[in-house]
Design an enzyme around this catalytic site. Structure first.
Site, PDB file in Angstrom:
ATOM      1  N   LYS A 204       0.829  -1.217   0.000  1.00  0.00           N
ATOM      2  CA  LYS A 204       0.000   0.000   0.000  1.00  0.00           C
ATOM      3  C   LYS A 204       0.862   1.264   0.000  1.00  0.00           C
ATOM      4  CE  LYS A 204      -2.263  -0.959   3.879  1.00  0.00           C
ATOM      5  NZ  LYS A 204      -1.711  -2.271   4.278  1.00  0.00           N
TER       6      LYS A 204
ATOM      7  N   ARG B  44      -9.717   0.275   8.702  1.00  0.00           N
ATOM      8  CA  ARG B  44      -9.257  -1.069   9.055  1.00  0.00           C
ATOM      9  C   ARG B  44     -10.328  -1.860   9.796  1.00  0.00           C
ATOM     10  NH1 ARG B  44      -3.432   0.335   9.067  1.00  0.00           N
ATOM     11  NH2 ARG B  44      -2.192  -1.539   9.317  1.00  0.00           N
TER      12      ARG B  44
ATOM     13  N   ARG C  59      11.414  -6.497   5.166  1.00  0.00           N
ATOM     14  CA  ARG C  59      11.276  -5.061   5.434  1.00  0.00           C
ATOM     15  C   ARG C  59      11.807  -4.730   6.828  1.00  0.00           C
ATOM     16  NH1 ARG C  59       5.420  -2.274   5.212  1.00  0.00           N
ATOM     17  NH2 ARG C  59       5.269  -2.877   7.396  1.00  0.00           N
TER      18      ARG C  59
ATOM     19  N   ARG D   4      11.389  -0.883  11.860  1.00  0.00           N
ATOM     20  CA  ARG D   4      10.083  -0.738  12.499  1.00  0.00           C
ATOM     21  C   ARG D   4       9.928  -1.781  13.596  1.00  0.00           C
ATOM     22  NH1 ARG D   4       5.010   0.184   8.489  1.00  0.00           N
ATOM     23  NH2 ARG D   4       4.014  -1.005  10.163  1.00  0.00           N
TER      24      ARG D   4
ATOM     25  N   ARG E 164      -0.320  -9.135  13.562  1.00  0.00           N
ATOM     26  CA  ARG E 164      -0.924  -8.149  12.653  1.00  0.00           C
ATOM     27  C   ARG E 164      -1.701  -8.833  11.537  1.00  0.00           C
ATOM     28  NH1 ARG E 164       4.216  -5.371  11.049  1.00  0.00           N
ATOM     29  NH2 ARG E 164       2.992  -4.055   9.673  1.00  0.00           N
TER      30      ARG E 164
END
Ligand code: AMP
Length: 189
Positions: free
Chosen positions: A14, A89, A128, A134, A145
């Site tokens: 996204k 969401r 990532r 992160r 998640r």
């Protein structure tokens, strides 16, 4: 004025595709995840509240998110288009977005669902995490998640189908091919 919801599981691309849409169309971009990470970095009260949810892979309460979204949206003024990335969401968030846009005389133009198989999502997010730093891109939080996505977020697929806004986008393969599919959907919207 176009309001584009870019939708998909964590790791579906996204953010990457939103940047490309901004570069091509000049739309404004709201990433609720980026807004929250900014608040955490600045040590605000909102950031402190958000941090424990994010680090646990959980969603921030709807009422808080909806207020944030409306204030960012209103800060844009007159624009050609807005991309909603990471919002909605939950079904209450989708309902709130619909109401917020209706109050402003507009509506969601299209919802783009970037679909990527589960194994590839896991793979992308772990990679990532190695570069993003992160805190929520570690294997344990990624699994949470993805579960949150399946339980709380994926019901939005049917919600947007019922609302007549749903468009499926194949989120795997060549980045430019995915982007071309997205552009075609935006141009039609
Ligand atoms: P993202 O960068 O979109 O993957 O978001 C990172 C984290 O921020 C999520 O795992 C949630 O904890 C929180 N978050 C972002 N957007 C929302 C939202 N619309 N509703 C609730 N929590 C959110």
């Amino acid at each position: 004025m176009k309001n584009i919801v870019i939708f998909g599981a964590p790791g579906s691309g996204k953010g990457t595709q939103s940047d490309k849409i901004v570069a091509k169309y000049g739309f404004k971009h709201i990433s609720t995840g980026d807004v929250l990470r900014g608040e955490i970095k600045n040590g605000t009260e909102l950031g402190n509240t958000a941090k424990s949810y994010i680090d646990n892979g959980q969603l921030i309460p709807d009422s808080l998110m909806i207020d944030i979204l409306a204030s960012v949206y209103d800060s844009f003024g007159t624009v050609e288009g807005v991309i909603f990335d990471g919002f909605p969401r939950t079904i209450p968030q989708a309902e709130a977005l619909k109401a917020m846009l209706a109050e402003r005389g507009t509506e969601v133009s299209v919802m783009l669902d970037l679909e990527v198989p589960e194994e590839e999502l896991m793979d992308r997010l772990i990679k990532r995490g190695q570069i993003s730093g992160r805190a929520d891109d570690n294997e344990e939080t990624i699994k949470k998640r993805l579960t949150v996505y399946h339980n709380q977020t994926s019901p939005l697929i049917d919600w947007y189908k019922n609302d007549g806004k749903y468009t499926h986008i194949k989120g795997t393969g060549d980045l430019e091919t995915i982007f071309a599919d997205i552009c075609a959907a935006i141009d039609r919207a």
